[in-house]
Every structure is written in C-alpha cells, then in structure tokens.
Scaffold this motif. Structure first.
Motif, PDB file in Angstrom:
ATOM      1  N   GLY A  61      53.387  55.789  36.064  1.00  0.00           N
ATOM      2  CA  GLY A  61      54.135  54.579  35.731  1.00  0.00           C
ATOM      3  C   GLY A  61      53.207  53.399  35.487  1.00  0.00           C
ATOM      4  O   GLY A  61      53.555  52.474  34.762  1.00  0.00           O
ATOM      5  N   ALA A  62      52.023  53.427  36.103  1.00  0.00           N
ATOM      6  CA  ALA A  62      51.037  52.367  35.852  1.00  0.00           C
ATOM      7  C   ALA A  62      50.411  52.597  34.478  1.00  0.00           C
ATOM      8  O   ALA A  62      50.263  53.737  34.032  1.00  0.00           O
ATOM      9  CB  ALA A  62      49.957  52.381  36.924  1.00  0.00           C
ATOM     10  N   SER A  63      50.047  51.528  33.823  1.00  0.00           N
ATOM     11  CA  SER A  63      49.399  51.663  32.521  1.00  0.00           C
ATOM     12  C   SER A  63      47.982  51.101  32.537  1.00  0.00           C
ATOM     13  O   SER A  63      47.258  51.229  31.559  1.00  0.00           O
ATOM     14  CB  SER A  63      50.222  50.958  31.445  1.00  0.00           C
ATOM     15  OG  SER A  63      50.347  49.581  31.765  1.00  0.00           O
ATOM     16  N   THR A  64      47.590  50.470  33.653  1.00  0.00           N
ATOM     17  CA  THR A  64      46.248  49.898  33.764  1.00  0.00           C
ATOM     18  C   THR A  64      45.683  50.194  35.146  1.00  0.00           C
ATOM     19  O   THR A  64      46.415  50.556  36.072  1.00  0.00           O
ATOM     20  CB  THR A  64      46.266  48.370  33.548  1.00  0.00           C
ATOM     21  OG1 THR A  64      47.076  47.776  34.549  1.00  0.00           O
ATOM     22  CG2 THR A  64      46.785  48.012  32.156  1.00  0.00           C
ATOM     23  N   PHE A  65      44.371  49.993  35.277  1.00  0.00           N
ATOM     24  CA  PHE A  65      43.716  50.096  36.576  1.00  0.00           C
ATOM     25  C   PHE A  65      42.635  49.036  36.661  1.00  0.00           C
ATOM     26  O   PHE A  65      42.113  48.570  35.642  1.00  0.00           O
ATOM     27  CB  PHE A  65      43.103  51.493  36.795  1.00  0.00           C
ATOM     28  CG  PHE A  65      41.931  51.785  35.901  1.00  0.00           C
ATOM     29  CD1 PHE A  65      40.635  51.471  36.298  1.00  0.00           C
ATOM     30  CD2 PHE A  65      42.114  52.362  34.655  1.00  0.00           C
ATOM     31  CE1 PHE A  65      39.555  51.728  35.475  1.00  0.00           C
ATOM     32  CE2 PHE A  65      41.036  52.624  33.822  1.00  0.00           C
ATOM     33  CZ  PHE A  65      39.753  52.306  34.233  1.00  0.00           C
ATOM     34  N   THR A  66      42.302  48.645  37.887  1.00  0.00           N
ATOM     35  CA  THR A  66      41.186  47.746  38.148  1.00  0.00           C
ATOM     36  C   THR A  66      40.440  48.275  39.368  1.00  0.00           C
ATOM     37  O   THR A  66      41.049  48.531  40.404  1.00  0.00           O
ATOM     38  CB  THR A  66      41.655  46.306  38.417  1.00  0.00           C
ATOM     39  OG1 THR A  66      42.383  45.840  37.287  1.00  0.00           O
ATOM     40  CG2 THR A  66      40.469  45.384  38.651  1.00  0.00           C
ATOM     41  N   PHE A  67      39.135  48.447  39.239  1.00  0.00           N
ATOM     42  CA  PHE A  67      38.273  48.965  40.298  1.00  0.00           C
ATOM     43  C   PHE A  67      37.286  47.867  40.683  1.00  0.00           C
ATOM     44  O   PHE A  67      36.774  47.158  39.816  1.00  0.00           O
ATOM     45  CB  PHE A  67      37.522  50.198  39.786  1.00  0.00           C
ATOM     46  CG  PHE A  67      36.462  50.694  40.716  1.00  0.00           C
ATOM     47  CD1 PHE A  67      36.788  51.461  41.821  1.00  0.00           C
ATOM     48  CD2 PHE A  67      35.129  50.398  40.485  1.00  0.00           C
ATOM     49  CE1 PHE A  67      35.801  51.922  42.691  1.00  0.00           C
ATOM     50  CE2 PHE A  67      34.141  50.855  41.338  1.00  0.00           C
ATOM     51  CZ  PHE A  67      34.476  51.616  42.442  1.00  0.00           C
ATOM     52  N   LEU A  68      37.001  47.726  41.986  1.00  0.00           N
ATOM     53  CA  LEU A  68      36.050  46.728  42.459  1.00  0.00           C
ATOM     54  C   LEU A  68      35.026  47.378  43.379  1.00  0.00           C
ATOM     55  O   LEU A  68      35.387  48.092  44.303  1.00  0.00           O
ATOM     56  CB  LEU A  68      36.778  45.619  43.231  1.00  0.00           C
ATOM     57  CG  LEU A  68      35.901  44.593  43.947  1.00  0.00           C
ATOM     58  CD1 LEU A  68      35.096  43.760  42.951  1.00  0.00           C
ATOM     59  CD2 LEU A  68      36.735  43.708  44.842  1.00  0.00           C
ATOM     60  N   ASP A  69      33.743  47.146  43.106  1.00  0.00           N
ATOM     61  CA  ASP A  69      32.656  47.530  44.009  1.00  0.00           C
ATOM     62  C   ASP A  69      32.001  46.229  44.455  1.00  0.00           C
ATOM     63  O   ASP A  69      31.370  45.535  43.660  1.00  0.00           O
ATOM     64  CB  ASP A  69      31.644  48.423  43.302  1.00  0.00           C
ATOM     65  CG  ASP A  69      30.503  48.883  44.206  1.00  0.00           C
ATOM     66  OD1 ASP A  69      30.339  48.321  45.313  1.00  0.00           O
ATOM     67  OD2 ASP A  69      29.769  49.801  43.805  1.00  0.00           O
ATOM     68  N   SER A  70      32.165  45.894  45.738  1.00  0.00           N
ATOM     69  CA  SER A  70      31.577  44.654  46.250  1.00  0.00           C
ATOM     70  C   SER A  70      30.458  44.933  47.253  1.00  0.00           C
ATOM     71  O   SER A  70      30.004  44.019  47.933  1.00  0.00           O
ATOM     72  CB  SER A  70      32.661  43.775  46.881  1.00  0.00           C
ATOM     73  OG  SER A  70      33.304  44.476  47.920  1.00  0.00           O
ATOM     74  N   ALA A  71      30.000  46.186  47.336  1.00  0.00           N
ATOM     75  CA  ALA A  71      28.965  46.559  48.306  1.00  0.00           C
ATOM     76  C   ALA A  71      27.547  46.414  47.754  1.00  0.00           C
ATOM     77  O   ALA A  71      26.581  46.585  48.493  1.00  0.00           O
ATOM     78  CB  ALA A  71      29.180  48.004  48.768  1.00  0.00           C
TER      79      ALA A  71
END
Length: 155
Positions: free
Chosen positions: A124-134
């Motif tokens: 159902g999602a059409s987008t994604f966002t990934f975060l690497d803060s390490a």
C-alpha cells in the motif's frame, strides 16, 4: 530495467521534504547543493548512488532510489553524517518488503565505513525513506572521500 512510471504525489512530498531537510544531490548524480559555511563543516563528503544499485526487483516488489541527501556536523571532534535515501516502491504481491540498503564511505581505495540497513515497507505504500545517523568520520573529510548508497542484494 524497471519501466518508467509517472511520479506519485506522495513521492513529490518526500522529495520536497528531503530538499528542505539538508544538503542534497539530485539522486546522487553530481555535486551536492551549496549550504552556507556557518551551517556546514569545512568538508562534507559528496554522496552518490553506487553504479548498478539504484533499483531492486524481487518477485514481490520493486523499488528505485530517487533521492539521496546527507548533512554533516562536528560532534566531539568527529564529522557526524546523517544519510537519507528515498525512493519509490511498488508491490506485486501482498507481502511486506525489507529493502536492503548499504551505506559505505570510501576514501580512494580504502573503505572507511560500510553498514547494511533494512527499511521495512508495507503493501500500500508507494515510497520509502531510510536514515543512517550512525556515521562518524575523522574531521575534516579529504577530497577523495565519497559516501555511496544503494540496494545490496548480496546481503
């Protein structure tokens, strides 16, 4: 090769938010946008999508990286880097997706950092966002330091 699809309205909202969130480069192609000197350490490494890792296709979903951003600050004498990866995802089935996203920092031929992360995406999602803060580097980063991102199918 994934077929070209029109941009989804939610994709446009994510792109707008990422553009406002930090220093960016259009999908990793080319130098990063300028940021006022007071807001950015002396050298924030360039970011790029590693060749051949922009798209991922499985029997249940397909995903494409469409935007990368990074922001840098100095914390305890080290360069702290936040890396964001955003993209589109489409589902062929009803199973959730675990997108394997690798962030690597290369200085010439030397790998300084390599971390495999996973981004969960529900049907159902059409987008994604990934975060690497390490990510932490010795400051300042040299001119040959590049942050690479991409899907890692070898995981």
């Amino acid at each position: 090769m994934l077929p070209s699809m029109p941009a989804h309205p939610a994709s446009l909202l994510i792109l707008a938010a990422l553009a406002l969130a930090g220093c960016s480069s259009g999908a990793g192609n080319g130098p990063a946008a300028s940021v006022p000197q007071a807001d950015m350490p002396a050298r924030c490494p360039d970011i790029a999508v590693r060749d051949g890792t922009r798209s991922l296709r499985t029997q249940n979903h397909s995903a494409t990286i469409i935007q990368t951003t990074r922001s840098c600050s100095v914390i305890d004498g080290r360069l702290a880097v936040q890396v964001r990866v955003a993209g589109d995802v489409s589902f062929i089935g009803t199973s959730p997706a675990e997108l394997p996203i690798r962030v690597a920092v290369v200085d010439g031929a030397s790998v300084q950092y390599s971390q495999l992360g996973r981004q969960s995406v529900t049907p159902g999602a059409s987008t994604f966002t990934f975060l690497d803060s390490a990510l932490r580097l010795t400051e300042p980063a040299g001119p040959n330091v590049t942050i690479y991102v991409g899907f890692d199918e070898r995981n």
